[in-house]
Design a protein around this motif. Sequence first.
Motif, PDB file in Angstrom:
ATOM      1  N   ALA A  50       0.840  -1.241  -0.065  1.00  0.00           N
ATOM      2  CA  ALA A  50       0.059   0.030  -0.204  1.00  0.00           C
ATOM      3  C   ALA A  50       0.879   1.373  -0.267  1.00  0.00           C
ATOM      4  CB  ALA A  50      -1.151   0.082   1.258  1.00  0.00           C
ATOM      5  N   ALA A  51       1.996   1.294   0.769  1.00  0.00           N
ATOM      6  CA  ALA A  51       2.869   2.501   0.910  1.00  0.00           C
ATOM      7  C   ALA A  51       3.599   2.608  -0.250  1.00  0.00           C
ATOM      8  CB  ALA A  51       3.816   2.536   2.185  1.00  0.00           C
ATOM      9  N   TRP A  52       4.273   1.516  -0.821  1.00  0.00           N
ATOM     10  CA  TRP A  52       5.279   1.692  -1.739  1.00  0.00           C
ATOM     11  C   TRP A  52       4.735   1.602  -3.338  1.00  0.00           C
ATOM     12  CZ3 TRP A  52       7.296   0.721   3.006  1.00  0.00           C
ATOM     13  CH2 TRP A  52       8.568   1.207   3.286  1.00  0.00           C
ATOM     14  N   PHE A  53       3.671   1.079  -3.272  1.00  0.00           N
ATOM     15  CA  PHE A  53       3.136   0.869  -4.725  1.00  0.00           C
ATOM     16  C   PHE A  53       1.848   1.551  -5.066  1.00  0.00           C
ATOM     17  CE2 PHE A  53       0.500  -1.810  -7.891  1.00  0.00           C
ATOM     18  CZ  PHE A  53       1.585  -1.691  -8.840  1.00  0.00           C
ATOM     19  N   GLN A 112      -7.298  -9.709  -5.716  1.00  0.00           N
ATOM     20  CA  GLN A 112      -8.840  -9.512  -6.027  1.00  0.00           C
ATOM     21  C   GLN A 112      -9.702  -8.847  -4.961  1.00  0.00           C
ATOM     22  OE1 GLN A 112      -7.373 -12.384  -6.289  1.00  0.00           O
ATOM     23  NE2 GLN A 112      -8.585 -14.104  -5.462  1.00  0.00           N
ATOM     24  N   GLY A 113     -10.255  -7.892  -5.126  1.00  0.00           N
ATOM     25  CA  GLY A 113     -11.204  -7.268  -4.216  1.00  0.00           C
ATOM     26  C   GLY A 113     -10.530  -6.184  -3.335  1.00  0.00           C
ATOM     27  N   HIS A 114      -9.096  -6.248  -3.341  1.00  0.00           N
ATOM     28  CA  HIS A 114      -8.476  -5.022  -2.822  1.00  0.00           C
ATOM     29  C   HIS A 114      -8.853  -3.759  -3.650  1.00  0.00           C
ATOM     30  CE1 HIS A 114      -5.141  -2.800  -1.113  1.00  0.00           C
ATOM     31  NE2 HIS A 114      -4.927  -3.561  -0.110  1.00  0.00           N
ATOM     32  N   GLY A 115      -9.098  -2.570  -3.027  1.00  0.00           N
ATOM     33  CA  GLY A 115      -8.992  -1.484  -3.406  1.00  0.00           C
ATOM     34  C   GLY A 115      -7.610  -0.866  -4.121  1.00  0.00           C
ATOM     35  N   MET A 116      -7.879  -0.406  -5.207  1.00  0.00           N
ATOM     36  CA  MET A 116      -6.508   0.255  -5.838  1.00  0.00           C
ATOM     37  C   MET A 116      -6.812   1.273  -6.821  1.00  0.00           C
ATOM     38  SD  MET A 116      -5.557  -3.112  -8.127  1.00  0.00           S
ATOM     39  CE  MET A 116      -5.789  -4.184  -7.032  1.00  0.00           C
TER      40      MET A 116
END
Length: 363
Positions: free
Chosen positions: A204-207, A227-231
Amino acid sequence: MTKIAFYGSSLLSAYWNGAATYYRGILRALAARGYDITFYEPDVHDRQQNRDIDPPDWARVVVYDGTVPALRDAAAKAATADIVVKASGVGFQDDLLLTEVVAAARPDALRIFWDVDAPATLAELHASPDHPLRAALPDLDLVLTYGGGQPVIGAYRALGARDCVPVYNALDPDTHHPVPPEPRFACDMAFLGNRLPDREARVAAWFFAPAAACPEARFLLGGSGWQGHGMPDNVRALGHVPTRDHNALNASARMVLNIARDSMAETGFSPATRVFEAAGAGACIVTDAWKGVEMFLEPGEEILVARDGQDVADFVAQILPPEAERIGRNALARVLNEHTYTHRAALADDLFRARLAAARETA
């Protein structure tokens, strides 16, 4: 010919098995030095349904059922070997497998625990004073790890290991090498890694945060579990990327990001396998900062080191293709010269020969 019985997670499948590339590289190079290798792996976690290589000609592979009787039958074969290796993270009854393998090994055999995730293993040992591995350490001839440096060496010796030697990840240039870029993998920044609990916050922090800060750039995410992770909208998630596509992905991205898991970043001196895979493809690698990176690649010349997500975003904005290509060429030259599995196998071979010779002298 010296016989090795190696008990690991899987040689044939990289599916949920990050050690596969390491096993293949080091064991293939040891076979080239004359070792007769049999690899024992359990049929668990759908790995056999997701094989990405056929059984190789440089090792015999014995796949046993994920049952206790089958495990015991496989472990009994340790009695035929001169060197018996139990790796960490096999994935089925690891403690029982260790006990059975050590018990089956001949008195004159070299008994080795090969740790492919030393920070996690050591945390488990420190939390469990009665852990079977902790009890077995004084009776093992050697602990090998694929990273960790002096902190891991000291920790294992303090727990009773006779000796601990890192045999670091490296490059197999026959497997990972430059290839023509492919449009399907074209992007400014690629990251390849499965979603794991002790990696998620760092991703989350580096990408994801740099992607949000660079909406005009294209980010590519490979790996299972996302899959299903917010981005952010400019991140394209590929899901599982077969190993046959790793070269193309690494060669097609302007930059490739390496993000250590929490435990690896804290321990240091543990470059991930993917660092060498990406360097082997001539990729410009951006890595989160970890102690010891300069032992393997020179920051600024052969790799870019990011202290935080803002540094990653700055690299995306500032490192243009010609500079990225130069850094990638430098990384490829360095790993070919110093960090192949041929180099690592020479170290392991020296260790094995010295300890086997010493055992024969005292027999």
